[in-house]
Design an enzyme around this catalytic site. Structure first.
Site, PDB file in Angstrom:
ATOM      1  N   ARG A  22       3.450  -3.861  18.151  1.00  0.00           N
ATOM      2  CA  ARG A  22       4.289  -3.607  16.810  1.00  0.00           C
ATOM      3  C   ARG A  22       4.475  -5.076  16.283  1.00  0.00           C
ATOM      4  O   ARG A  22       5.510  -5.657  16.250  1.00  0.00           O
ATOM      5  CB  ARG A  22       5.465  -3.117  17.186  1.00  0.00           C
ATOM      6  CG  ARG A  22       6.470  -2.477  16.302  1.00  0.00           C
ATOM      7  CD  ARG A  22       7.695  -1.820  16.432  1.00  0.00           C
ATOM      8  NE  ARG A  22       7.192  -0.245  17.088  1.00  0.00           N
ATOM      9  CZ  ARG A  22       6.930   0.443  16.436  1.00  0.00           C
ATOM     10  NH1 ARG A  22       6.955   0.659  15.046  1.00  0.00           N
ATOM     11  NH2 ARG A  22       6.572   1.771  17.037  1.00  0.00           N
ATOM     12  N   PHE A  72      -6.956   2.833   5.562  1.00  0.00           N
ATOM     13  CA  PHE A  72      -6.291   1.543   5.234  1.00  0.00           C
ATOM     14  C   PHE A  72      -6.803   0.318   5.985  1.00  0.00           C
ATOM     15  O   PHE A  72      -6.541  -0.984   5.924  1.00  0.00           O
ATOM     16  CB  PHE A  72      -4.836   1.755   5.165  1.00  0.00           C
ATOM     17  CG  PHE A  72      -4.152   2.142   6.585  1.00  0.00           C
ATOM     18  CD1 PHE A  72      -4.298   1.695   7.837  1.00  0.00           C
ATOM     19  CD2 PHE A  72      -4.019   3.756   6.756  1.00  0.00           C
ATOM     20  CE1 PHE A  72      -3.743   2.240   8.852  1.00  0.00           C
ATOM     21  CE2 PHE A  72      -3.367   4.352   7.532  1.00  0.00           C
ATOM     22  CZ  PHE A  72      -3.206   3.541   8.902  1.00  0.00           C
ATOM     23  N   ARG A 127      -3.051   8.878  16.724  1.00  0.00           N
ATOM     24  CA  ARG A 127      -2.028   7.542  16.911  1.00  0.00           C
ATOM     25  C   ARG A 127      -1.726   7.660  18.478  1.00  0.00           C
ATOM     26  O   ARG A 127      -1.974   6.523  19.061  1.00  0.00           O
ATOM     27  CB  ARG A 127      -0.716   7.784  16.296  1.00  0.00           C
ATOM     28  CG  ARG A 127       0.236   6.817  16.710  1.00  0.00           C
ATOM     29  CD  ARG A 127       1.497   7.221  16.008  1.00  0.00           C
ATOM     30  NE  ARG A 127       2.557   6.473  16.761  1.00  0.00           N
ATOM     31  CZ  ARG A 127       3.310   5.471  16.299  1.00  0.00           C
ATOM     32  NH1 ARG A 127       3.141   5.420  14.918  1.00  0.00           N
ATOM     33  NH2 ARG A 127       4.322   4.864  17.025  1.00  0.00           N
ATOM     34  N   LYS A 131       2.237   4.527   1.473  1.00  0.00           N
ATOM     35  CA  LYS A 131       2.444   4.947   2.857  1.00  0.00           C
ATOM     36  C   LYS A 131       2.188   6.469   2.646  1.00  0.00           C
ATOM     37  O   LYS A 131       3.237   7.238   2.121  1.00  0.00           O
ATOM     38  CB  LYS A 131       3.462   4.535   3.389  1.00  0.00           C
ATOM     39  CG  LYS A 131       3.989   4.983   4.941  1.00  0.00           C
ATOM     40  CD  LYS A 131       5.164   4.536   5.395  1.00  0.00           C
ATOM     41  CE  LYS A 131       5.529   4.614   6.852  1.00  0.00           C
ATOM     42  NZ  LYS A 131       5.125   6.017   7.232  1.00  0.00           N
ATOM     43  N   GLU A 156       0.801  -1.229   0.176  1.00  0.00           N
ATOM     44  CA  GLU A 156       0.121   0.046   0.084  1.00  0.00           C
ATOM     45  C   GLU A 156       0.812   1.183   0.032  1.00  0.00           C
ATOM     46  O   GLU A 156       1.857   1.286   0.499  1.00  0.00           O
ATOM     47  CB  GLU A 156      -0.926   0.049   1.470  1.00  0.00           C
ATOM     48  CG  GLU A 156      -1.862  -0.876   1.430  1.00  0.00           C
ATOM     49  CD  GLU A 156      -2.884  -0.829   2.569  1.00  0.00           C
ATOM     50  OE1 GLU A 156      -2.311  -0.105   3.503  1.00  0.00           O
ATOM     51  OE2 GLU A 156      -3.569  -1.643   2.824  1.00  0.00           O
ATOM     52  N   GLU A 199      -4.972   7.495   7.476  1.00  0.00           N
ATOM     53  CA  GLU A 199      -4.190   8.557   7.460  1.00  0.00           C
ATOM     54  C   GLU A 199      -4.793   9.627   7.007  1.00  0.00           C
ATOM     55  O   GLU A 199      -5.518   9.550   5.983  1.00  0.00           O
ATOM     56  CB  GLU A 199      -2.885   8.019   6.615  1.00  0.00           C
ATOM     57  CG  GLU A 199      -1.539   9.040   6.821  1.00  0.00           C
ATOM     58  CD  GLU A 199      -0.876   8.605   7.786  1.00  0.00           C
ATOM     59  OE1 GLU A 199      -1.224   7.968   8.763  1.00  0.00           O
ATOM     60  OE2 GLU A 199       0.193   9.195   8.157  1.00  0.00           O
ATOM     61  N   LYS A 246       6.827  -1.336   6.950  1.00  0.00           N
ATOM     62  CA  LYS A 246       6.922  -0.136   5.925  1.00  0.00           C
ATOM     63  C   LYS A 246       8.548  -0.093   5.520  1.00  0.00           C
ATOM     64  O   LYS A 246       9.447  -0.697   6.061  1.00  0.00           O
ATOM     65  CB  LYS A 246       7.201   1.108   6.838  1.00  0.00           C
ATOM     66  CG  LYS A 246       7.845   1.257   8.144  1.00  0.00           C
ATOM     67  CD  LYS A 246       7.584   2.200   9.125  1.00  0.00           C
ATOM     68  CE  LYS A 246       8.585   2.175  10.103  1.00  0.00           C
ATOM     69  NZ  LYS A 246       8.216   2.751  11.406  1.00  0.00           N
TER      70      LYS A 246
HETATM   71  P1  AMP Z   1       5.900   5.016  10.949  1.00  0.00           P
HETATM   72  O1  AMP Z   1       5.257   6.488  11.643  1.00  0.00           O
HETATM   73  O2  AMP Z   1       7.215   5.300  10.205  1.00  0.00           O
HETATM   74  O3  AMP Z   1       6.272   4.067  11.850  1.00  0.00           O
HETATM   75  O4  AMP Z   1       5.012   4.490   9.904  1.00  0.00           O
HETATM   76  C1  AMP Z   1       3.777   4.179  10.465  1.00  0.00           C
HETATM   77  C2  AMP Z   1       2.747   5.000  10.066  1.00  0.00           C
HETATM   78  O5  AMP Z   1       2.410   5.408   8.677  1.00  0.00           O
HETATM   79  C3  AMP Z   1       1.261   4.661  10.492  1.00  0.00           C
HETATM   80  O6  AMP Z   1       1.153   4.983  12.086  1.00  0.00           O
HETATM   81  C4  AMP Z   1       0.258   5.625   9.718  1.00  0.00           C
HETATM   82  O7  AMP Z   1       0.142   6.858  10.432  1.00  0.00           O
HETATM   83  C5  AMP Z   1       1.068   5.867   8.528  1.00  0.00           C
HETATM   84  N1  AMP Z   1       0.430   5.188   7.341  1.00  0.00           N
HETATM   85  C6  AMP Z   1       0.393   5.833   6.337  1.00  0.00           C
HETATM   86  N2  AMP Z   1      -0.213   5.058   5.086  1.00  0.00           N
HETATM   87  C7  AMP Z   1      -0.384   4.004   5.857  1.00  0.00           C
HETATM   88  C8  AMP Z   1      -0.833   2.702   5.152  1.00  0.00           C
HETATM   89  N3  AMP Z   1      -1.387   2.595   4.157  1.00  0.00           N
HETATM   90  N4  AMP Z   1      -1.083   1.796   6.144  1.00  0.00           N
HETATM   91  C9  AMP Z   1      -0.738   1.876   7.489  1.00  0.00           C
HETATM   92  N5  AMP Z   1      -0.190   2.916   7.922  1.00  0.00           N
HETATM   93  C10 AMP Z   1       0.109   4.005   7.047  1.00  0.00           C
END
Ligand code: AMP
Length: 561
Positions: free
Chosen positions: A416, A340, A269, A249, A247, A299, A422
């Site tokens: 987690r 999502f 969050r 991000k 997906e 998001e 990601k």
């Molecule tokens: P990170 O903040 O770098 O750990 O990345 C995770 C965050 O990406 C999640 O908490 C969401 O806020 C964001 N996010 C953006 N797009 C997506 C998606 N398609 N699926 C899940 N999380 C997403």
């Protein structure tokens, strides 16, 4: 119950190192706690004045506390400031100055648990003119109705920084021990409600059955599922299995949207309630989502109203806290929703059905083709080169990277787990110097922390952000706080309270997630999530990266946006 009993437990916890011992201290204590005090006690053991999901804030900073301490003790603000710089923990400062207090002003020690909670909650409600002096009065009254040790913890509670070393895990285990219920059941209750005090209460009153009956309900926030990181698609496929969902991000902020008939709520969050900040999203939800009972994970992302191009997170982050002038903000910084996941639909929890089915449910209630609410762009594949192409198209479209998700996984609140990973580009690291820092507090009181980083241009240095991550507490494990403190100490130019100015001397290599524009720092830029990689004692100040390099890195990053 008297507050002094809780203070004894705080002291015991602070003086005990082992996790199991801490658990037993809490568990012994809980077995004697009456149900009517239980909720307050569990919140206070967590160092919280409100449940975690509650958006009320005490709104008391160190300056107000220092004034209240001056009021109560008769010691001048300047002297208290000095002590604070020396000791590094305002709680300990309170303990020290109040234990010196003359016996003539003998404290009454009459404070109850309920008294502490009521007054702390009252502090959150004070607003309007004279707020500061009213808050100082409440705190002074609290401080004078307990002894010096009680004051130490009162101050820490006000600052929500308890430092007993008993985190949520230890308290959860103590609840499990006290009421003889499996840890995983307590954890499940907590993940569903974000309210350990409520879980403890149910455990005491209704036992395991009561906890089993707990379910997700629109209106009360659920801990979000978190994701791990992967450098490559090979690694990601290995972990989540194939085929996987890839997906986009999106670079916005996470939002949990709850709807129960006409009641719509929005949580971040961290489960902060931001409903009032986003009346525009509330309208989209009513208009574009075809159900009146759901919890959606999504998001929220900003975009340019003229070009419709997405904006990076920092340009919409202001909307999260903004409490006034919201109508203008909506026009200036419009947001859209990219959904999502879905956790609850039409009265039923969807937590334990596979992700691919949750996504079908989600799709079924989104009215298609609206700009305001859409489903995250996704590709199901087991083919690395297709995944790679999709990733590149995501970056070209202005996304931050992609998520790779297991199609069969359940939704596991609060963990987690490896159900999603990601993948995003790693930015080239920077060699920077340090021009400022803060003395730490608590057990870090003798170490410098929170370092101000700088790049250079010609002979001049320009600040580019603050960094406190990546340093180690122990030696022999990368760059330690102790080591960097020893290196920087001889170069301290000036100290003011805990803040120190430092003559540029060392070079450290820093990684980060992004370069942002920022009025806060003299370079005009700020690094997002900087962390130290290593000390570069092989480099000298002439090797510190130039501002022009930072500008060009920022431009190449923006080309993706
Ligand atoms: P990170 O903040 O770098 O750990 O990345 C995770 C965050 O990406 C999640 O908490 C969401 O806020 C964001 N996010 C953006 N797009 C997506 C998606 N398609 N699926 C899940 N999380 C997403």
């Amino acid at each position: 119950m008297d507050y002094s009993r809780l203070v004894r437990i705080y002291e015991e916890l602070s003086n005990t190192a082992g996790r199991l011992e801490k658990r037993d201290i809490i568990s012994n204590f809980l077995s004697s706690v009456h149900e009517k005090n239980l909720v307050n006690i569990i919140n206070l053991l967590q160092g919280q004045n409100f449940p975690e999901w509650d958006s009320r804030k005490i709104g008391v900073g160190t300056q107000i506390i220092i004034k209240a301490l001056a009021n109560t003790s008769g010691i001048s603000i300047g002297d208290i400031d000095k002590l604070w710089a020396d000791i590094g923990d305002l709680g300990k400062v309170a303990e020290k100055i109040l234990s010196n207090k003359k016996q003539s002003t003998l404290v009454s020690n009459s404070l109850t648990i309920k008294g502490v909670v009521d007054r702390n909650q009252k502090l959150a409600e004070i607003e309007g003119s004279g707020t500061v002096s009213k808050k100082i009065d409440v705190i002074s009254e609290l401080l004078s109705s307990t002894d010096a040790i009680g004051a130490k913890y009162l101050v820490r509670l006000l600052l929500e920084d308890l430092r007993t070393g008993a985190g949520i895990g230890v308290i959860r285990d103590a609840i499990s021990e006290t009421y003889d219920i499996e840890k995983s059941k307590i954890q499940r209750g907590y993940d569903l409600t974000t309210d350990l005090a409520r879980v403890a209460y149910i455990a005491k009153i209704d036992g395991e059955n009561g906890l089993d009956k707990l379910k997700i309900s629109p209106g009360s926030p659920v801990k979000v599922m978190l994701f791990q990181k992967s450098e490559t698609f090979e690694g990601a496929f290995d972990k989540v299995g194939i085929p996987a969902a890839i997906e986009y991000k999106y670079d916005g902020f996470r939002l949990q949207i709850h709807r129960n008939k006409s009641k719509i709520k929005l949580f971040t969050r961290n489960l902060e309630d931001v409903t009032n900040q986003f009346p525009d999203i509330i309208e989209f939800v009513k208009r574009d989502i075809d159900s009146e009972s759901f919890v959606i994970d999504c998001e929220a992302i900003g975009y340019d109203p003229k070009t419709k191009v997405w904006k990076p997170f920092q340009e919409i982050s202001q909307r999260i806290r903004r409490k006034y002038d919201i109508e203008n903000m909506i026009k200036e910084v419009p947001v859209m929703i990219l959904a999502f996941d879905i956790l609850f639909l039409n009265g039923k929890s969807l937590l334990s059905i596979p992700f691919s089915d949750r996504r079908k449910n989600l799709k079924s209630i989104l009215k298609s083709e609206t700009l305001a609410v859409d489903i995250a762009k996704s590709l199901h594949t087991d083919d690395i080169s297709k995944a790679q192409k999709f990733y590149e198209s995501a970056l070209d479209a202005g996304a931050e990277g992609v998520m790779v998700k297991n199609l069969a996984s359940i939704y596991k609140p609060g963990s987690r787990v490896g159900f999603g990973l990601k993948i995003k580009p790693v930015m080239e690291s920077l060699d920077l110097t340090v021009v400022g820092a803060e003395w730490g507090t608590g057990k870090r009181a003798n170490w410098l922390s929170s370092f101000t980083l700088a790049c250079k241009q010609g002979d001049e240095f320009f600040e580019i952000g603050k960094m406190g991550t990546g340093l180690k507490e122990k030696e022999n494990d990368g760059l330690s706080f102790n080591q960097i403190t020893n290196l920087l100490k001889p170069n301290i130019l000036n100290e003011e309270g805990r803040n120190v100015t430092i003559k540029p001397s060392i070079v450290i290599e820093i990684e980060y997630e992004e370069i942002q524009k920022s009025p806060t720092y003299s370079s005009g830029f700020a690094l997002r999530f900087p962390r130290v990689l290593r000390l570069r004692d092989d480099l000298n100040l002439s090797d510190v990266d130039n501002l022009s390099k930072i500008e060009s890195l920022r431009n190449s990053q923006r080309a993706r946006n």
